[in-house]
Design an enzyme around this catalytic site. Structure first.
Site, PDB file in Angstrom:
ATOM      1  N   ARG A 173       0.859  -1.187   0.000  1.00 23.55           N
ATOM      2  CA  ARG A 173       0.000   0.000   0.000  1.00 23.55           C
ATOM      3  C   ARG A 173       0.896   1.238   0.000  1.00 23.55           C
ATOM      4  O   ARG A 173       1.688   1.430   0.923  1.00 23.55           O
ATOM      5  CB  ARG A 173      -0.897  -0.013   1.245  1.00 23.55           C
ATOM      6  CG  ARG A 173      -1.723   1.233   1.379  1.00 23.55           C
ATOM      7  CD  ARG A 173      -2.599   1.245   2.622  1.00 23.55           C
ATOM      8  NE  ARG A 173      -3.243   2.535   2.670  1.00 23.55           N
ATOM      9  CZ  ARG A 173      -3.278   3.340   3.724  1.00 23.55           C
ATOM     10  NH1 ARG A 173      -2.753   2.973   4.871  1.00 23.55           N
ATOM     11  NH2 ARG A 173      -3.854   4.522   3.642  1.00 23.55           N
ATOM     12  N   GLU A 208      -7.446   8.162   6.360  1.00 23.60           N
ATOM     13  CA  GLU A 208      -7.746   8.805   7.649  1.00 23.60           C
ATOM     14  C   GLU A 208      -8.315  10.222   7.495  1.00 23.60           C
ATOM     15  O   GLU A 208      -7.711  11.204   7.974  1.00 23.60           O
ATOM     16  CB  GLU A 208      -6.494   8.843   8.531  1.00 23.60           C
ATOM     17  CG  GLU A 208      -5.948   7.471   8.865  1.00 23.60           C
ATOM     18  CD  GLU A 208      -4.746   7.489   9.811  1.00 23.60           C
ATOM     19  OE1 GLU A 208      -4.272   8.581  10.167  1.00 23.60           O
ATOM     20  OE2 GLU A 208      -4.293   6.410  10.198  1.00 23.60           O
ATOM     21  N   TYR A 234      -4.235   1.970  15.988  1.00 27.67           N
ATOM     22  CA  TYR A 234      -3.017   2.130  16.801  1.00 27.67           C
ATOM     23  C   TYR A 234      -3.290   1.904  18.287  1.00 27.67           C
ATOM     24  O   TYR A 234      -2.541   1.234  18.956  1.00 27.67           O
ATOM     25  CB  TYR A 234      -2.382   3.503  16.540  1.00 27.67           C
ATOM     26  CG  TYR A 234      -1.774   3.546  15.142  1.00 27.67           C
ATOM     27  CD1 TYR A 234      -0.496   3.083  14.926  1.00 27.67           C
ATOM     28  CD2 TYR A 234      -2.519   3.977  14.042  1.00 27.67           C
ATOM     29  CE1 TYR A 234       0.057   3.057  13.642  1.00 27.67           C
ATOM     30  CE2 TYR A 234      -1.973   3.949  12.762  1.00 27.67           C
ATOM     31  CZ  TYR A 234      -0.686   3.487  12.575  1.00 27.67           C
ATOM     32  OH  TYR A 234      -0.147   3.445  11.306  1.00 27.67           O
ATOM     33  N   HIS A 246      -3.277  10.803   0.694  1.00 28.35           N
ATOM     34  CA  HIS A 246      -2.683  10.619   2.027  1.00 28.35           C
ATOM     35  C   HIS A 246      -2.095  11.977   2.423  1.00 28.35           C
ATOM     36  O   HIS A 246      -0.900  12.125   2.617  1.00 28.35           O
ATOM     37  CB  HIS A 246      -1.646   9.499   1.997  1.00 28.35           C
ATOM     38  CG  HIS A 246      -1.321   8.922   3.348  1.00 28.35           C
ATOM     39  ND1 HIS A 246      -1.424   7.584   3.651  1.00 28.35           N
ATOM     40  CD2 HIS A 246      -0.886   9.506   4.489  1.00 28.35           C
ATOM     41  CE1 HIS A 246      -1.057   7.372   4.905  1.00 28.35           C
ATOM     42  NE2 HIS A 246      -0.722   8.532   5.445  1.00 28.35           N
ATOM     43  N   GLU A 285      -3.485  -0.161   8.280  1.00 35.56           N
ATOM     44  CA  GLU A 285      -2.297   0.296   9.021  1.00 35.56           C
ATOM     45  C   GLU A 285      -2.346  -0.263  10.429  1.00 35.56           C
ATOM     46  O   GLU A 285      -3.401  -0.266  11.077  1.00 35.56           O
ATOM     47  CB  GLU A 285      -2.249   1.830   9.165  1.00 35.56           C
ATOM     48  CG  GLU A 285      -1.829   2.559   7.934  1.00 35.56           C
ATOM     49  CD  GLU A 285      -1.720   4.069   8.149  1.00 35.56           C
ATOM     50  OE1 GLU A 285      -1.439   4.502   9.292  1.00 35.56           O
ATOM     51  OE2 GLU A 285      -1.937   4.794   7.172  1.00 35.56           O
ATOM     52  N   ASN A 320      -7.409   1.580  10.128  1.00 36.69           N
ATOM     53  CA  ASN A 320      -6.080   1.864  10.682  1.00 36.69           C
ATOM     54  C   ASN A 320      -6.228   1.898  12.190  1.00 36.69           C
ATOM     55  O   ASN A 320      -7.014   2.695  12.726  1.00 36.69           O
ATOM     56  CB  ASN A 320      -5.566   3.231  10.215  1.00 36.69           C
ATOM     57  CG  ASN A 320      -5.330   3.288   8.708  1.00 36.69           C
ATOM     58  OD1 ASN A 320      -5.541   2.309   7.990  1.00 36.69           O
ATOM     59  ND2 ASN A 320      -4.878   4.436   8.232  1.00 36.69           N
TER      60      ASN A 320
HETATM   61  O1  IFM Z   1       2.497   7.880   9.829  1.00 38.38           O
HETATM   62  C1  IFM Z   1       1.124   7.866  10.070  1.00 38.38           C
HETATM   63  C2  IFM Z   1       0.365   7.664   8.772  1.00 38.38           C
HETATM   64  O2  IFM Z   1       0.696   8.612   7.822  1.00 38.38           O
HETATM   65  C3  IFM Z   1      -1.122   7.748   9.032  1.00 38.38           C
HETATM   66  N1  IFM Z   1      -1.507   6.871  10.101  1.00 38.38           N
HETATM   67  C4  IFM Z   1      -0.745   6.896  11.320  1.00 38.38           C
HETATM   68  C5  IFM Z   1       0.734   6.769  11.022  1.00 38.38           C
HETATM   69  C6  IFM Z   1       1.539   6.808  12.320  1.00 38.38           C
HETATM   70  O3  IFM Z   1       1.323   8.008  12.992  1.00 38.38           O
END
Ligand code: IFM
Length: 455
Positions: free
Chosen positions: A85, A174, A306, A129, A368, A304
């Site tokens: 990606r 995002e 985290y 992006h 992600e 995505n």
């Molecule tokens: O680096 C970023 C990415 O560009 C978008 N999602 C989160 C990642 C980590 O912060």
């Protein structure tokens, strides 16, 4: 963090055909900021603003991927990736955002796609992006409805060139983060601090997504179109469970998760009254017919993930937002960014999406997931992080969520936006002075994991 076995052969098997990938983004890796006719993007402008990026770092050279494409594809081949990606830089293809096409920009992505296919890797481009052409920002950026139509133009031009070889496309990355950090708080490009007046950016991005989806499908009959949303399970602290805290959590969930998923998956915006928005037309921003465009059926939802978010009632309700973000009471391991490591939050998120949207939820792709760690080539913490999160995906699959692929963030250390080069997310360490790439321990681990998942 829960302890999960990191021996790749002991991880649960994901279903046959599951796609293993890695992600990057144009401004974060390409460099060549002024080469081959590329126009300026909002990030080229923002990084020059004093104090905007830590230590004044810029993406001017970044990983120099623009000149090291073959080396980077060789690394991906070494990993045994099924898919890669990347994002297409809009101002590389349309330097002014619209009108004149720069063929040298398209040539670069053409070469990348061919190199990937030669290596047996499915190209998975993201069209936006965050590197909006500066010329469009000068006309209002995503506050301007016209930008949505320009985005569809960019999608059509790109699909026209790559669509004979690219099937899976991602429209936006995002959109929540772009709206919040870029237009509401001003900590990312374009650096506008509009707070709730940034809301039209949400609708215009989503309209752009819908229009681009139609453009992709017109150009590529077998196109599979995804949207990549940053999602977070919203949690209450054990010491904050009042009605006000619960209302704050619901309000945050609405803004972070539902604002960008509901209209696409259900054709309607969530109730935004907590944000003072009671008019369904958002004062003329949402026009008749828009939601039909926005809700064109998706082939997949990109997620995505985290970390979860902890929320309490706002200490100062007059300050403008109906929530405060809080720290968890529990002790979690932290990434270099300070983000808590909570793999089971990914299972919670995925099963929560299924509960919320039911049959309206298309197949999910983890587009992600990864962690930043201090520099160095030995990164057992990243191996642990990945093993935990991949196990969490398998748990969600076992509970009935249709997850089709997992892309780790990121292939390479890269330009981490306002943090410059201080946060390192790569399976591959990059020496930014020389461009030298050195695969980390996690690289070999991910390679072995991918191999052990194959029949
Ligand atoms: O680096 C970023 C990415 O560009 C978008 N999602 C989160 C990642 C980590 O912060």
């Amino acid at each position: 963090m829960t302890s999960s076995p990191t021996d790749p052969t002991r991880l649960p098997l994901l279903p046959p055909g599951f796609v293993w990938g890695a992600s990057t983004a144009a401004y974060q890796i390409e460099g060549a900021a002024e080469e081959d006719g590329k126009g300026p993007s909002i990030w080229d402008t923002f990084v020059r603003r004093p104090g905007a990026v830590r230590d004044g770092h810029t993406g001017e050279v970044a990983c120099d991927h623009y000149h090291r494409l073959d080396e980077d594809v060789a690394l991906m081949r070494g990993l045994g990736l099924d898919a890669y990606r990347f994002s297409v830089s809009w101002p590389r293809v349309l330097p002014a955002g619209t009108g004149k096409v720069e063929p040298r920009g398209l040539d670069f992505y053409d070469r990348l796609v061919d190199a990937l296919l030669d290596a047996g890797i499915q190209p998975t481009p993201t069209l936006f992006h965050w590197d909006l052409p500066q010329a469009l920002e000068d006309e209002g950026g995503w506050l301007n409805r016209e930008t949505a139509y320009r985005f569809a133009e960019f999608a059509a031009v790109t699909a026209d060139r790559l669509g004979d070889r690219v099937e899976r496309w991602i429209t936006l990355n995002e959109p929540f983060v772009h709206m919040a950090f870029g237009y509401a708080f001003g900590v990312h490009a374009p650096g506008r601090a509009l707070m709730l007046d940034a809301l039209p950016v949400a609708h215009h991005q989503l309209l752009g997504h819908g229009l681009a989806t139609a453009a992709l499908r017109a150009a590529v009959p077998d196109a599979r179109v995804l949207l990549a949303n940053n999602c977070t399970p919203v949690r209450l602290r054990p010491d904050a469970r009042s009605d006000g805290d619960a209302a704050a959590a619901a309000a945050y969930d609405t803004l972070h998760n539902r604002l960008f998923n509901d209209p696409v998956l259900t054709g309607a915006y969530p109730d935004l009254s907590a944000y003072g928005m009671t008019d369904p037309g958002w004062g003329g921003v949402v026009r008749d017919g828009d939601l039909e465009i926005v809700s064109a059926p998706l082939d997949g939802l990109g997620v995505n993930y985290y970390n979860p978010s902890w929320v309490t009632a706002p200490a100062d309700p007059a300050a403008g937002l109906p929530f405060d973000l809080a720290e968890p009471q529990e002790t979690y391991r932290r990434t270099a960014f300070g983000w808590p490591v909570v793999p089971e939050g990914l299972t919670e998120l995925l099963t929560g999406l299924k509960d919320r949207y039911g049959d309206a939820l298309p197949p999910v792709w983890i587009t992600e997931n990864g962690c930043s760690l201090p520099a160095g080539q030995r990164d057992p913490e990243r191996v642990d992080y990945l093993a935990g999160h991949i196990t969490a995906v398998a748990d969600a699959v076992a509970r009935g969520v249709d997850v089709r692929g997992y892309f780790t963030w990121s292939l390479l250390d890269n330009f981490e936006w306002a943090e410059g080069y201080h946060q390192r997310f790569g399976l591959v360490e990059v020496d930014f002075a020389t461009g030298r790439r050195t695969p980390r321990t996690s690289f070999a681990w991910y390679r072995d994991l991918i191999a052990s998942q194959r029949p």
